[in-house]
Design an enzyme around this catalytic site. Structure first.
Site, PDB file in Angstrom:
ATOM      1  CB  SER A 165      -0.920  -0.005   1.222  1.00 59.82           C
ATOM      2  OG  SER A 165      -1.647  -1.217   1.281  1.00 59.82           O
TER       3      SER A 165
ATOM      4  CG  HIS B 188       2.090  14.404  -6.294  1.00 58.73           C
ATOM      5  ND1 HIS B 188       3.416  14.020  -6.333  1.00 58.73           N
ATOM      6  CD2 HIS B 188       1.366  13.273  -6.438  1.00 58.73           C
ATOM      7  CE1 HIS B 188       3.480  12.707  -6.508  1.00 58.73           C
ATOM      8  NE2 HIS B 188       2.253  12.231  -6.567  1.00 58.73           N
TER       9      HIS B 188
ATOM     10  CB  CYS C  97      -4.027  -4.449  -0.260  1.00 59.78           C
ATOM     11  SG  CYS C  97      -3.727  -3.846  -1.917  1.00 59.78           S
TER      12      CYS C  97
END
Length: 264
Positions: free
Chosen positions: A112, A117, A140
């Site tokens: 994971s 950003h 997950c």
């Protein structure tokens, strides 16, 4: 929803991605450059790393690797690779309710990641500046990354937020039956605290049969002084205050609805 007895590991991938926007008005080119420099420093790679590391703590993930970078002239990126922690899935709360702020919640993750950003932006015409941060939490395992949503929005106070949550893949129960989602969800809003929901206008666009959930948020209260950089509202004429207010409101409406709108 009753707890599923699975065959092997839970293979569902749950991804939460959202954009946060901060809007500002600057009167001069120097002020515009000053705002970009200020917001770039406020959300530099080091601070973003701190926020994402705390996010890992909230969902109970192990940090495997951190990649971070500040960019010239502006912007930053941070990506954290996280791993599962061995827990009993039966002990995990998958019900719809807001996640905690600083408190720890267990998780079960595999391959994971969490990334962010930033995109400071301005234009010489009009004096408007925007700051956008894109964040993605993908896991997950047995819990949803929505448990981190409450904390992240509190940390990144924003004028506008757009949120997308989706569940992909499938997991099997002990009888071999596929399950394409393992928890109840009607709206992303159910994972937000009441105080947060009271601050924003919200709109949902959900595609339940595809396990896609979309929520938009627009700050309710508008106080002009919070949107001015190096400008005191009292120094402006009533006509100038109205012009700037209309400009900011129009900008926020366009971002919220995701389309260009006619100027009234």
């Amino acid at each position: 929803m009753h707890k599923l007895k699975l065959h092997g590991f839970n293979n569902l991938t749950k991804s939460l991605s959202f954009c946060i926007y901060d809007i500002c008005y600057t009167k001069t080119a120097d002020d515009r450059d000053g705002y970009i420099a200020y917001i770039d420093e406020q959300y530099n790679a080091n601070r973003l790393t701190e926020i994402l590391t705390e996010t890992c703590s909230i969902i109970g993930a192990n940090v495997l690797n951190i990649a971070r970078q500040d960019y010239d002239p502006q912007g930053a990126s941070v990506t954290i690779l996280v791993s599962e922690e061995p827990i009993d899935p039966r002990d995990v709360d998958t019900s719809e309710h807001p996640g905690p702020l600083p408190n720890s919640v267990v998780a079960h993750l595999d391959k994971s990641h969490i990334c962010v950003h930033t995109y400071p932006e301005s234009h010489p015409e009009g004096g408007l500046c925007t700051f956008r941060a894109d964040i993605e939490v993908s896991t997950c395992g047995v819990i949803s990354p929505l448990k981190a949503l409450n904390y992240l929005i509190h940390q990144l106070e924003s004028d506008i937020v757009t949120i997308d949550y989706r569940v992909r893949g499938f997991t099997r129960d002990i009888n071999g039956v596929k399950h394409f989602i393992d928890h109840q969800i009607n709206s992303v809003q159910n994972f937000m605290s009441e105080d947060m929901k009271s601050l924003y206008h919200m709109m949902d666009v959900n595609v339940y049969q595809e396990n896609i959930f979309h929520t938009k948020m627009l700050l309710k209260d508008f106080d002009l002084k919070h949107y001015l950089f190096n400008v005191n509202p009292e120094e402006l004429s009533a006509a100038e205050r109205k012009r700037i207010t209309d400009l900011l409101y129009h900008e926020m409406q366009e971002i919220y609805y995701g389309r260009n709108l006619p100027v009234l």
